[in-house]
Scaffold this motif. Structure first.
Motif, PDB file in Angstrom:
ATOM      1  N   LYS A 193       0.835  -1.201   0.000  1.00 41.70           N
ATOM      2  CA  LYS A 193       0.000   0.000   0.000  1.00 41.70           C
ATOM      3  C   LYS A 193       0.871   1.253   0.000  1.00 41.70           C
ATOM      4  CE  LYS A 193      -3.770   2.316   2.216  1.00 41.70           C
ATOM      5  NZ  LYS A 193      -5.107   2.187   2.604  1.00 41.70           N
ATOM      6  N   GLY A 194       0.563   2.186  -0.903  1.00 46.01           N
ATOM      7  CA  GLY A 194       1.330   3.418  -0.988  1.00 46.01           C
ATOM      8  C   GLY A 194       2.726   3.175  -1.511  1.00 46.01           C
ATOM      9  N   ILE A 195       3.489   4.240  -1.612  1.00 44.94           N
ATOM     10  CA  ILE A 195       4.863   4.150  -2.110  1.00 44.94           C
ATOM     11  C   ILE A 195       5.711   3.319  -1.154  1.00 44.94           C
ATOM     12  CG2 ILE A 195       6.883   5.465  -2.876  1.00 44.94           C
ATOM     13  CD1 ILE A 195       4.224   5.912  -4.517  1.00 44.94           C
ATOM     14  N   CYS A 196       5.571   3.576   0.150  1.00 40.35           N
ATOM     15  CA  CYS A 196       6.344   2.815   1.140  1.00 40.35           C
ATOM     16  C   CYS A 196       6.022   1.329   1.074  1.00 40.35           C
ATOM     17  CB  CYS A 196       6.079   3.352   2.549  1.00 40.35           C
ATOM     18  SG  CYS A 196       6.764   4.987   2.837  1.00 40.35           S
ATOM     19  N   GLY A 197       4.747   1.008   0.996  1.00 45.71           N
ATOM     20  CA  GLY A 197       4.340  -0.393   0.920  1.00 45.71           C
ATOM     21  C   GLY A 197       4.833  -1.075  -0.343  1.00 45.71           C
ATOM     22  N   GLN A 198       4.899  -0.313  -1.445  1.00 41.30           N
ATOM     23  CA  GLN A 198       5.422  -0.874  -2.691  1.00 41.30           C
ATOM     24  C   GLN A 198       6.910  -1.176  -2.580  1.00 41.30           C
ATOM     25  OE1 GLN A 198       3.988   1.006  -6.460  1.00 41.30           O
ATOM     26  NE2 GLN A 198       2.793   2.279  -5.062  1.00 41.30           N
ATOM     27  N   VAL A 199       7.655  -0.290  -1.926  1.00 35.87           N
ATOM     28  CA  VAL A 199       9.097  -0.500  -1.757  1.00 35.87           C
ATOM     29  C   VAL A 199       9.355  -1.711  -0.857  1.00 35.87           C
ATOM     30  CG1 VAL A 199      11.199   0.519  -0.784  1.00 35.87           C
ATOM     31  CG2 VAL A 199       9.745   1.863  -2.296  1.00 35.87           C
ATOM     32  N   ALA A 200       8.486  -1.931   0.122  1.00 32.74           N
ATOM     33  CA  ALA A 200       8.635  -3.096   1.001  1.00 32.74           C
ATOM     34  C   ALA A 200       8.523  -4.397   0.210  1.00 32.74           C
ATOM     35  CB  ALA A 200       7.581  -3.061   2.106  1.00 32.74           C
ATOM     36  N   VAL A 201       7.780  -4.370  -0.886  1.00 32.56           N
ATOM     37  CA  VAL A 201       7.597  -5.554  -1.729  1.00 32.56           C
ATOM     38  C   VAL A 201       8.665  -5.627  -2.823  1.00 32.56           C
ATOM     39  CG1 VAL A 201       6.016  -6.674  -3.362  1.00 32.56           C
ATOM     40  CG2 VAL A 201       5.117  -5.641  -1.260  1.00 32.56           C
ATOM     41  N   SER A 202       8.954  -4.486  -3.456  1.00 33.47           N
ATOM     42  CA  SER A 202       9.858  -4.483  -4.616  1.00 33.47           C
ATOM     43  C   SER A 202      11.339  -4.520  -4.253  1.00 33.47           C
ATOM     44  CB  SER A 202       9.609  -3.243  -5.478  1.00 33.47           C
ATOM     45  OG  SER A 202      10.126  -2.075  -4.832  1.00 33.47           O
ATOM     46  N   ASN A 203      11.679  -4.019  -3.053  1.00 37.78           N
ATOM     47  CA  ASN A 203      13.077  -3.891  -2.630  1.00 37.78           C
ATOM     48  C   ASN A 203      13.865  -2.928  -3.517  1.00 37.78           C
ATOM     49  OD1 ASN A 203      12.746  -5.780  -0.527  1.00 37.78           O
ATOM     50  ND2 ASN A 203      13.110  -7.462  -1.959  1.00 37.78           N
ATOM     51  N   GLN A 204      13.183  -2.025  -4.166  1.00 43.59           N
ATOM     52  CA  GLN A 204      13.807  -1.068  -5.077  1.00 43.59           C
ATOM     53  C   GLN A 204      13.545   0.361  -4.624  1.00 43.59           C
ATOM     54  OE1 GLN A 204      15.593  -2.055  -7.902  1.00 43.59           O
ATOM     55  NE2 GLN A 204      15.268  -4.127  -7.129  1.00 43.59           N
ATOM     56  N   ASN A 205      14.507   1.254  -4.896  1.00 41.31           N
ATOM     57  CA  ASN A 205      14.286   2.679  -4.660  1.00 41.31           C
ATOM     58  C   ASN A 205      13.076   3.140  -5.463  1.00 41.31           C
ATOM     59  OD1 ASN A 205      16.749   2.467  -3.364  1.00 41.31           O
ATOM     60  ND2 ASN A 205      17.831   3.823  -4.755  1.00 41.31           N
ATOM     61  N   ASP A 219      -1.146   6.289  -8.675  1.00 38.73           N
ATOM     62  CA  ASP A 219      -2.450   5.734  -8.287  1.00 38.73           C
ATOM     63  C   ASP A 219      -2.451   5.214  -6.860  1.00 38.73           C
ATOM     64  OD1 ASP A 219      -3.408   6.263 -10.812  1.00 38.73           O
ATOM     65  OD2 ASP A 219      -3.000   4.248 -11.564  1.00 38.73           O
ATOM     66  N   ASN A 220      -1.330   4.678  -6.403  1.00 42.33           N
ATOM     67  CA  ASN A 220      -1.251   4.003  -5.107  1.00 42.33           C
ATOM     68  C   ASN A 220      -0.619   4.896  -4.039  1.00 42.33           C
ATOM     69  OD1 ASN A 220      -1.570   1.883  -3.308  1.00 42.33           O
ATOM     70  ND2 ASN A 220       0.237   0.787  -3.978  1.00 42.33           N
ATOM     71  N   TYR A 221      -0.704   6.193  -4.213  1.00 43.20           N
ATOM     72  CA  TYR A 221      -0.090   7.131  -3.269  1.00 43.20           C
ATOM     73  C   TYR A 221      -0.983   7.331  -2.046  1.00 43.20           C
ATOM     74  CZ  TYR A 221       1.654  11.485  -1.309  1.00 43.20           C
ATOM     75  OH  TYR A 221       2.128  12.441  -0.453  1.00 43.20           O
ATOM     76  N   ILE A 222      -0.381   7.322  -0.862  1.00 40.25           N
ATOM     77  CA  ILE A 222      -1.093   7.641   0.381  1.00 40.25           C
ATOM     78  C   ILE A 222      -0.759   9.087   0.722  1.00 40.25           C
ATOM     79  CG2 ILE A 222      -1.371   7.137   2.826  1.00 40.25           C
ATOM     80  CD1 ILE A 222      -0.358   4.304   2.275  1.00 40.25           C
ATOM     81  N   ALA A 223      -1.731   9.958   0.650  1.00 44.17           N
ATOM     82  CA  ALA A 223      -1.495  11.375   0.917  1.00 44.17           C
ATOM     83  C   ALA A 223      -1.323  11.621   2.412  1.00 44.17           C
ATOM     84  CB  ALA A 223      -2.640  12.204   0.378  1.00 44.17           C
TER      85      ALA A 223
END
Length: 151
Positions: free
Chosen positions: A73-85, A95-99
């Motif tokens: 969820k959100g940019i942080c949650g995506q990085v937790a899954v992708s392991n990428q900057n 689309d998946n941004y948490i404001a």
């Protein structure tokens, strides 16, 4: 101050015999947020040991309600899954941004690794569009390496 001038200050915080790991993370957040003009919010989200969630351990800037973020969820949650900057020049285009704030225009999230495992991340929000570049990425990777070494 510029990024290179901040490295000795980060090392001084990390190397201090005073304070807990979270205290040192808080001090690093404050150092970056105060001294880098486009770093309006700085935080460390750390992965929960048994649940797929990130938990806010330290932050500088406006308080946030987002203290727990599910993986994905959100940019942080995506990085937790992708392991990428993840560098976001314009948060409104995601689309998946948490404001967190109506003022945030761009964001950078850099994963933190220990023994090859993603254990958390540093998250920076900026009220300036396109605030982050490759120099920021390399610097924040370095900051994460210093933090991971004391965890």
């Amino acid at each position: 101050m510029n990024i290179n001038e901040l490295k000795p200050a980060v090392l001084k915080i990390i190397g201090s015999s005073n304070g807990t790991v979270k205290d040192k993370m808080q001090a690093v957040c404050e150092l970056l947020q105060i001294n880098l003009e486009t770093y309006d919010w700085v935080g460390f989200y750390m992965a929960h040991e048994s649940e797929p969630t990130l938990h806010l351990w330290a932050q500088a800037g406006e308080p946030t309600d987002h203290t727990v973020i599910p993986f994905g969820k959100g940019i942080c949650g995506q990085v937790a899954v992708s392991n990428q900057n993840f560098v976001v020049d314009d948060v409104t285009a995601q689309d998946n941004y948490i404001a967190c704030s109506i003022y945030v225009k761009s964001e950078v999230v850099i994963p933190m690794f220990k023994n090859g495992k993603n254990i958390g991340q540093i998250d920076i929000d900026s009220n300036t569009p396109k605030a982050f570049d490759e120099k920021d990425e390399r610097f924040l990777e370095w900051v994460n390496e210093q933090i991971a070494a004391i965890i």
